[in-house]
Write a protein that holds these residues in place. Structure first.
Motif, mmCIF file in Angstrom:
data_model
loop_
_atom_site.group_PDB
_atom_site.id
_atom_site.type_symbol
_atom_site.label_atom_id
_atom_site.label_comp_id
_atom_site.label_asym_id
_atom_site.label_seq_id
_atom_site.Cartn_x
_atom_site.Cartn_y
_atom_site.Cartn_z
ATOM 1 N N PHE A 253 49.234 42.892 23.254
ATOM 2 C CA PHE A 253 49.633 42.013 22.106
ATOM 3 C C PHE A 253 50.266 42.869 20.861
ATOM 4 N N CYS A 254 51.541 42.851 20.327
ATOM 5 C CA CYS A 254 51.883 43.965 19.205
ATOM 6 C C CYS A 254 51.648 43.393 17.905
ATOM 7 N N LYS A 255 51.253 42.046 17.778
ATOM 8 C CA LYS A 255 51.105 41.581 16.336
ATOM 9 C C LYS A 255 49.677 41.671 16.088
ATOM 10 N N ASP A 256 49.185 41.274 14.896
ATOM 11 C CA ASP A 256 47.728 41.398 14.497
ATOM 12 C C ASP A 256 47.489 39.855 14.253
ATOM 13 N N SER A 257 48.553 38.866 14.306
ATOM 14 C CA SER A 257 48.197 37.722 14.408
ATOM 15 C C SER A 257 49.112 36.554 15.198
ATOM 16 N N LEU A 258 48.577 35.913 15.895
ATOM 17 C CA LEU A 258 49.354 34.876 16.890
ATOM 18 C C LEU A 258 49.093 33.462 16.177
ATOM 19 N N THR A 259 49.642 33.234 15.349
ATOM 20 C CA THR A 259 49.494 32.071 14.296
ATOM 21 C C THR A 259 50.699 31.263 14.268
ATOM 22 N N ASP A 260 51.857 31.612 14.739
ATOM 23 C CA ASP A 260 53.048 31.003 14.548
ATOM 24 C C ASP A 260 53.445 30.083 16.016
ATOM 25 N N PRO A 261 53.613 28.566 15.818
ATOM 26 C CA PRO A 261 53.681 28.004 17.114
ATOM 27 C C PRO A 261 54.827 28.555 17.914
ATOM 28 N N GLU A 262 55.886 28.979 17.401
ATOM 29 C CA GLU A 262 57.265 29.174 17.998
ATOM 30 C C GLU A 262 56.662 30.510 18.834
ATOM 31 N N GLN A 263 55.977 31.546 18.064
ATOM 32 C CA GLN A 263 55.544 32.673 18.731
ATOM 33 C C GLN A 263 54.726 32.447 19.964
ATOM 34 N N LEU B 55 45.659 40.223 35.937
ATOM 35 C CA LEU B 55 46.246 40.506 34.544
ATOM 36 C C LEU B 55 45.169 40.844 33.495
ATOM 37 N N ILE B 56 45.392 41.979 32.751
ATOM 38 C CA ILE B 56 44.557 42.297 31.714
ATOM 39 C C ILE B 56 45.209 41.960 30.428
ATOM 40 N N LEU B 57 44.530 41.271 29.394
ATOM 41 C CA LEU B 57 45.233 40.890 28.143
ATOM 42 C C LEU B 57 44.553 41.782 27.068
ATOM 43 N N ASP B 58 45.373 42.847 26.503
ATOM 44 C CA ASP B 58 44.589 43.595 25.662
ATOM 45 C C ASP B 58 44.964 43.116 24.239
ATOM 46 N N PHE B 59 43.798 42.894 23.575
ATOM 47 C CA PHE B 59 43.792 42.198 22.248
ATOM 48 C C PHE B 59 43.779 43.283 21.087
ATOM 49 N N LYS B 60 43.724 44.683 21.434
ATOM 50 C CA LYS B 60 43.502 45.563 20.270
ATOM 51 C C LYS B 60 44.084 45.315 19.024
ATOM 52 N N ASN B 61 45.561 44.991 18.819
ATOM 53 C CA ASN B 61 46.131 44.738 17.761
ATOM 54 C C ASN B 61 45.796 43.480 17.086
ATOM 55 N N VAL B 62 45.264 42.471 17.555
ATOM 56 C CA VAL B 62 44.980 41.081 16.960
ATOM 57 C C VAL B 62 43.735 40.775 16.422
ATOM 58 N N GLN B 63 44.135 40.323 15.288
ATOM 59 C CA GLN B 63 42.919 39.774 14.430
ATOM 60 C C GLN B 63 42.836 38.174 14.198
ATOM 61 N N TYR B 64 43.712 37.398 14.536
ATOM 62 C CA TYR B 64 43.714 36.030 14.546
ATOM 63 C C TYR B 64 44.576 35.386 15.469
ATOM 64 N N PHE B 65 44.163 34.190 15.926
ATOM 65 C CA PHE B 65 45.253 33.557 16.832
ATOM 66 C C PHE B 65 44.880 32.002 16.441
ATOM 67 N N LEU B 66 45.739 30.922 16.683
ATOM 68 C CA LEU B 66 45.603 29.606 16.714
ATOM 69 C C LEU B 66 44.791 28.891 17.912
ATOM 70 N N SER B 67 44.036 27.903 17.606
ATOM 71 C CA SER B 67 43.393 27.454 18.679
ATOM 72 C C SER B 67 44.414 27.004 19.888
ATOM 73 N N GLU B 68 45.586 26.708 19.600
ATOM 74 C CA GLU B 68 46.652 26.507 20.448
ATOM 75 C C GLU B 68 46.768 27.763 21.590
ATOM 76 N N PHE B 69 46.535 28.801 21.059
ATOM 77 C CA PHE B 69 46.562 29.838 22.159
ATOM 78 C C PHE B 69 45.692 30.105 22.992
ATOM 79 N N LEU B 70 44.368 29.535 22.580
ATOM 80 C CA LEU B 70 43.312 29.266 23.734
ATOM 81 C C LEU B 70 43.855 28.458 24.973
#
Length: 131
Positions: free
Chosen positions: A23-33, A52-67
């Protein structure tokens, strides 16, 4: 190693036959994103991706919708390659590794989980352990 492909939200590479999403962004909080990520990750599964490996090295936050996206992604991958989590995994639905190299090494085994995470920040790790 296959050359990476990139979209605004993540890069995708294949290493040792394993898909790696970083993931490129530090925040996965935009519903459109999140919708874009969901659609593109599910589209990856229309191909021949089985692990599949999901690498979260750049991520600080995400919405529960992402779960929810992650749960469905794991279910889709698990139907391709049935998997029984090891008894040694006491907490959580998702296996988490400290870094990408460790995750790739673990997934090289025949009995690996088809979806694993790596480089997860401690605060996000707590969320995943509850799942």
């Amino acid at each position: 190693r296959i050359m990476p492909s990139q979209n605004p939200d993540y890069t995708y590479e294949v290493e040792q036959g394993i898909g790696v999403v970083t993931f490129c962004k530090d925040s996965l909080t935009d519903p459109e994103q999140i919708r874009r990520i969901k659609d593109s990750l599910y589209h990856l599964l229309d191909g021949d991706v089985e692990r599949l490996i999901l690498d979260f090295k750049n991520v600080q936050y995400f919405l529960s919708e992402f779960l929810g996206v992650l749960f469905v992604l794991r279910k889709k991958l698990s139907t391709r390659k049935p998997f029984q989590p090891p008894c040694s995994r006491k907490w959580g639905l998702f296996e988490i590794f400290p870094d990408r190299e460790t995750a790739i090494g673990a997934m090289a085994s025949a009995d690996s989980d088809p979806l694993v995470f790596c480089s997860v920040e401690p605060s996000l790790r707590e969320v995943f352990l509850v799942c």
